[in-house]
Design a protein around this motif. Structure first.
Motif, PDB file in Angstrom:
ATOM      1  N   LEU A  76      -2.885   2.165   1.158  1.00  0.00           N
ATOM      2  CA  LEU A  76      -1.712   1.392   1.544  1.00  0.00           C
ATOM      3  C   LEU A  76      -2.151   0.135   2.280  1.00  0.00           C
ATOM      4  CD1 LEU A  76       0.506   4.273   3.007  1.00  0.00           C
ATOM      5  CD2 LEU A  76       0.435   3.426   0.654  1.00  0.00           C
ATOM      6  N   MET A  77      -1.305  -0.879   2.258  1.00  0.00           N
ATOM      7  CA  MET A  77      -1.570  -2.095   3.031  1.00  0.00           C
ATOM      8  C   MET A  77      -1.068  -1.866   4.452  1.00  0.00           C
ATOM      9  SD  MET A  77      -3.046  -4.230   0.998  1.00  0.00           S
ATOM     10  CE  MET A  77      -3.009  -5.638   2.070  1.00  0.00           C
TER      11      MET A  77
ATOM     12  N   ARG B 128       4.844  -9.736   6.041  1.00  0.00           N
ATOM     13  CA  ARG B 128       5.421  -8.390   6.030  1.00  0.00           C
ATOM     14  C   ARG B 128       4.606  -7.541   5.062  1.00  0.00           C
ATOM     15  NH1 ARG B 128      11.195  -8.125   2.951  1.00  0.00           N
ATOM     16  NH2 ARG B 128      10.701  -5.932   3.208  1.00  0.00           N
ATOM     17  N   CYS B 129       4.379  -6.286   5.411  1.00  0.00           N
ATOM     18  CA  CYS B 129       3.516  -5.413   4.594  1.00  0.00           C
ATOM     19  C   CYS B 129       4.217  -4.115   4.197  1.00  0.00           C
ATOM     20  CB  CYS B 129       2.221  -5.115   5.351  1.00  0.00           C
ATOM     21  SG  CYS B 129       1.123  -6.534   5.490  1.00  0.00           S
ATOM     22  N   ASP B 130       5.521  -4.164   4.022  1.00  0.00           N
ATOM     23  CA  ASP B 130       6.282  -2.963   3.685  1.00  0.00           C
ATOM     24  C   ASP B 130       6.813  -2.966   2.253  1.00  0.00           C
ATOM     25  OD1 ASP B 130       8.051  -5.038   4.051  1.00  0.00           O
ATOM     26  OD2 ASP B 130       9.478  -3.871   5.253  1.00  0.00           O
ATOM     27  N   LEU B 131       6.230  -3.789   1.411  1.00  0.00           N
ATOM     28  CA  LEU B 131       6.719  -3.924   0.033  1.00  0.00           C
ATOM     29  C   LEU B 131       5.989  -2.985  -0.916  1.00  0.00           C
ATOM     30  CD1 LEU B 131       6.794  -7.815   0.014  1.00  0.00           C
ATOM     31  CD2 LEU B 131       8.763  -6.276   0.250  1.00  0.00           C
ATOM     32  N   ALA B 132       6.610  -2.718  -2.062  1.00  0.00           N
ATOM     33  CA  ALA B 132       5.984  -1.892  -3.101  1.00  0.00           C
ATOM     34  C   ALA B 132       5.094  -2.761  -3.981  1.00  0.00           C
ATOM     35  CB  ALA B 132       7.057  -1.217  -3.953  1.00  0.00           C
ATOM     36  N   ASN B 133       3.960  -2.198  -4.411  1.00  0.00           N
ATOM     37  CA  ASN B 133       3.070  -2.931  -5.314  1.00  0.00           C
ATOM     38  C   ASN B 133       3.627  -2.888  -6.733  1.00  0.00           C
ATOM     39  OD1 ASN B 133       2.392  -0.377  -6.284  1.00  0.00           O
ATOM     40  ND2 ASN B 133       0.282  -0.439  -5.583  1.00  0.00           N
ATOM     41  N   PHE B 134       2.864  -3.436  -7.685  1.00  0.00           N
ATOM     42  CA  PHE B 134       3.295  -3.522  -9.077  1.00  0.00           C
ATOM     43  C   PHE B 134       3.639  -2.146  -9.657  1.00  0.00           C
ATOM     44  CE2 PHE B 134       2.423  -3.686 -13.663  1.00  0.00           C
ATOM     45  CZ  PHE B 134       3.309  -4.691 -14.032  1.00  0.00           C
TER      46      PHE B 134
ATOM     47  N   SER C  85       2.498  -0.910  -0.135  1.00  0.00           N
ATOM     48  CA  SER C  85       1.234  -1.232  -0.794  1.00  0.00           C
ATOM     49  C   SER C  85       1.112  -2.717  -1.126  1.00  0.00           C
ATOM     50  CB  SER C  85       1.093  -0.411  -2.080  1.00  0.00           C
ATOM     51  OG  SER C  85       1.019   0.955  -1.759  1.00  0.00           O
ATOM     52  N   LYS C  86       1.983  -3.530  -0.534  1.00  0.00           N
ATOM     53  CA  LYS C  86       1.965  -4.962  -0.812  1.00  0.00           C
ATOM     54  C   LYS C  86       2.373  -5.724   0.451  1.00  0.00           C
ATOM     55  CE  LYS C  86       4.262  -8.214  -4.017  1.00  0.00           C
ATOM     56  NZ  LYS C  86       5.105  -8.222  -5.233  1.00  0.00           N
ATOM     57  N   CYS C  87       1.569  -6.730   0.790  1.00  0.00           N
ATOM     58  CA  CYS C  87       1.901  -7.640   1.892  1.00  0.00           C
ATOM     59  C   CYS C  87       2.347  -8.971   1.311  1.00  0.00           C
ATOM     60  CB  CYS C  87       0.691  -7.890   2.794  1.00  0.00           C
ATOM     61  SG  CYS C  87       0.195  -6.493   3.801  1.00  0.00           S
ATOM     62  N   PHE C  88       3.303  -9.589   1.980  1.00  0.00           N
ATOM     63  CA  PHE C  88       3.784 -10.920   1.619  1.00  0.00           C
ATOM     64  C   PHE C  88       3.489 -11.855   2.789  1.00  0.00           C
ATOM     65  CE2 PHE C  88       7.276 -14.000   2.163  1.00  0.00           C
ATOM     66  CZ  PHE C  88       7.037 -14.785   1.062  1.00  0.00           C
ATOM     67  N   ILE C  89       2.936 -13.007   2.474  1.00  0.00           N
ATOM     68  CA  ILE C  89       2.633 -14.031   3.471  1.00  0.00           C
ATOM     69  C   ILE C  89       3.384 -15.291   3.068  1.00  0.00           C
ATOM     70  CG2 ILE C  89       0.819 -15.424   4.554  1.00  0.00           C
ATOM     71  CD1 ILE C  89      -1.140 -13.195   3.319  1.00  0.00           C
ATOM     72  N   GLN C  90       4.111 -15.861   3.997  1.00  0.00           N
ATOM     73  CA  GLN C  90       4.756 -17.152   3.764  1.00  0.00           C
ATOM     74  C   GLN C  90       4.196 -18.134   4.774  1.00  0.00           C
ATOM     75  OE1 GLN C  90       9.029 -17.589   2.863  1.00  0.00           O
ATOM     76  NE2 GLN C  90       9.122 -18.848   4.719  1.00  0.00           N
ATOM     77  N   THR C  91       3.697 -19.258   4.269  1.00  0.00           N
ATOM     78  CA  THR C  91       3.153 -20.285   5.147  1.00  0.00           C
ATOM     79  C   THR C  91       3.521 -21.660   4.597  1.00  0.00           C
ATOM     80  OG1 THR C  91       1.188 -20.945   6.421  1.00  0.00           O
ATOM     81  CG2 THR C  91       0.863 -20.450   4.069  1.00  0.00           C
TER      82      THR C  91
ATOM     83  N   GLY D 290      -9.371 -14.215   2.547  1.00  0.00           N
ATOM     84  CA  GLY D 290      -9.192 -13.577   3.847  1.00  0.00           C
ATOM     85  C   GLY D 290      -9.498 -12.105   3.801  1.00  0.00           C
ATOM     86  N   GLN D 291      -8.991 -11.399   4.811  1.00  0.00           N
ATOM     87  CA  GLN D 291      -9.215  -9.962   4.911  1.00  0.00           C
ATOM     88  C   GLN D 291      -7.909  -9.245   5.179  1.00  0.00           C
ATOM     89  OE1 GLN D 291     -12.249  -9.616   7.958  1.00  0.00           O
ATOM     90  NE2 GLN D 291     -13.820  -9.503   6.402  1.00  0.00           N
ATOM     91  N   ALA D 292      -7.807  -8.038   4.605  1.00  0.00           N
ATOM     92  CA  ALA D 292      -6.629  -7.200   4.792  1.00  0.00           C
ATOM     93  C   ALA D 292      -7.055  -5.857   5.371  1.00  0.00           C
ATOM     94  CB  ALA D 292      -5.932  -6.981   3.453  1.00  0.00           C
ATOM     95  N   GLU D 293      -6.227  -5.310   6.254  1.00  0.00           N
ATOM     96  CA  GLU D 293      -6.480  -3.972   6.791  1.00  0.00           C
ATOM     97  C   GLU D 293      -5.678  -2.979   5.963  1.00  0.00           C
ATOM     98  OE1 GLU D 293      -6.812  -3.042  11.177  1.00  0.00           O
ATOM     99  OE2 GLU D 293      -4.890  -2.115  10.675  1.00  0.00           O
ATOM    100  N   ILE D 294      -6.331  -1.913   5.527  1.00  0.00           N
ATOM    101  CA  ILE D 294      -5.692  -0.917   4.673  1.00  0.00           C
ATOM    102  C   ILE D 294      -5.633   0.434   5.375  1.00  0.00           C
ATOM    103  CG2 ILE D 294      -6.370  -2.065   2.523  1.00  0.00           C
ATOM    104  CD1 ILE D 294      -8.658  -0.004   2.305  1.00  0.00           C
ATOM    105  N   ILE D 295      -4.803   1.322   4.834  1.00  0.00           N
ATOM    106  CA  ILE D 295      -4.714   2.713   5.278  1.00  0.00           C
ATOM    107  C   ILE D 295      -5.101   3.574   4.085  1.00  0.00           C
ATOM    108  CG2 ILE D 295      -3.172   4.542   6.044  1.00  0.00           C
ATOM    109  CD1 ILE D 295      -1.452   2.308   7.329  1.00  0.00           C
ATOM    110  N   ILE D 296      -6.028   4.498   4.297  1.00  0.00           N
ATOM    111  CA  ILE D 296      -6.472   5.392   3.220  1.00  0.00           C
ATOM    112  C   ILE D 296      -5.799   6.746   3.424  1.00  0.00           C
ATOM    113  CG2 ILE D 296      -8.466   6.493   2.137  1.00  0.00           C
ATOM    114  CD1 ILE D 296     -10.116   4.134   3.380  1.00  0.00           C
ATOM    115  N   LEU D 297      -5.071   7.199   2.409  1.00  0.00           N
ATOM    116  CA  LEU D 297      -4.387   8.499   2.491  1.00  0.00           C
ATOM    117  C   LEU D 297      -5.388   9.616   2.272  1.00  0.00           C
ATOM    118  CD1 LEU D 297      -1.217   7.609   0.399  1.00  0.00           C
ATOM    119  CD2 LEU D 297      -1.519   7.504   2.878  1.00  0.00           C
ATOM    120  N   ASN D 298      -5.257  10.675   3.039  1.00  0.00           N
ATOM    121  CA  ASN D 298      -6.217  11.779   3.014  1.00  0.00           C
ATOM    122  C   ASN D 298      -6.051  12.633   1.771  1.00  0.00           C
ATOM    123  OD1 ASN D 298      -7.752  14.097   3.466  1.00  0.00           O
ATOM    124  ND2 ASN D 298      -7.398  14.071   5.656  1.00  0.00           N
ATOM    125  N   ASN D 299      -4.860  13.058   1.444  1.00  0.00           N
ATOM    126  CA  ASN D 299      -4.571  13.896   0.266  1.00  0.00           C
ATOM    127  C   ASN D 299      -5.459  15.130   0.146  1.00  0.00           C
ATOM    128  OD1 ASN D 299      -2.492  12.280  -0.519  1.00  0.00           O
ATOM    129  ND2 ASN D 299      -3.687  11.096  -1.986  1.00  0.00           N
TER     130      ASN D 299
END
Length: 142
Positions: free
Chosen positions: A58-59, A94-100, A106-112, A131-140
């Motif tokens: 996840l983002m 914002r990083c609460d969006l769904a990816n494709f 799993s998707k961040c949006f940046i507006q600048t 740049g760099q993104a911080e992710i969360i890895i699910l344990n499963n």
């Protein structure tokens, strides 16, 4: 528009092994968050999207974003909209969006804002983003 690029990779692992998780980035619409190749004018807002490609990743947030342009005189023009997880005065994320694939968070949006300094040449030149993104890895269960 802004050139597509690999905004970053997230990493995790142990002392003996590093595991890299790829994210993709692309210019996107500031209203719909869909991929876009719209030409950007001076002072207008540009949207950048970053999303994961792995269902177990996840983002979380965007750590850094650098925009770079090589001018016609071979000068490097740069802007840092995000540094140390903080956006500048003309940047929001914002990083609460769904990816494709439809996976939530799993998707961040940046507006600048596209700053004046990127429009110094008579003929528009591409602007790259990285740049760099911080992710969360699910344990499963592993």
């Amino acid at each position: 528009g802004v050139e597509d690029g690999n905004l970053g990779e997230g990493g995790a692992g142990t002392d003996r092994e590093a595991i890299l998780y790829e994210v993709i980035s692309y210019q996107c619409d500031t209203e719909t968050y869909a991929a876009s190749d719209e030409l950007i004018s001076q002072g207008s807002n540009v949207g950048l999207c970053v999303e994961t490609q792995d269902e177990n990743v996840l983002m979380n947030q965007i750590e850094s974003l650098l925009m770079v342009q090589l001018s016609s005189t071979n000068d490097t023009v740069t802007s840092t909209p995000i540094s140390d997880f903080q956006g500048n005065a003309v940047t929001a994320t914002r990083c609460d969006l769904a990816n494709f694939d439809g996976q939530p968070n799993s998707k961040c949006f940046i507006q600048t804002s596209m700053l004046t300094k990127f429009f110094g040449d008579a003929i528009p030149r591409p602007v790259g983003a990285g740049g760099q993104a911080e992710i969360i890895i699910l344990n499963n269960g592993f």
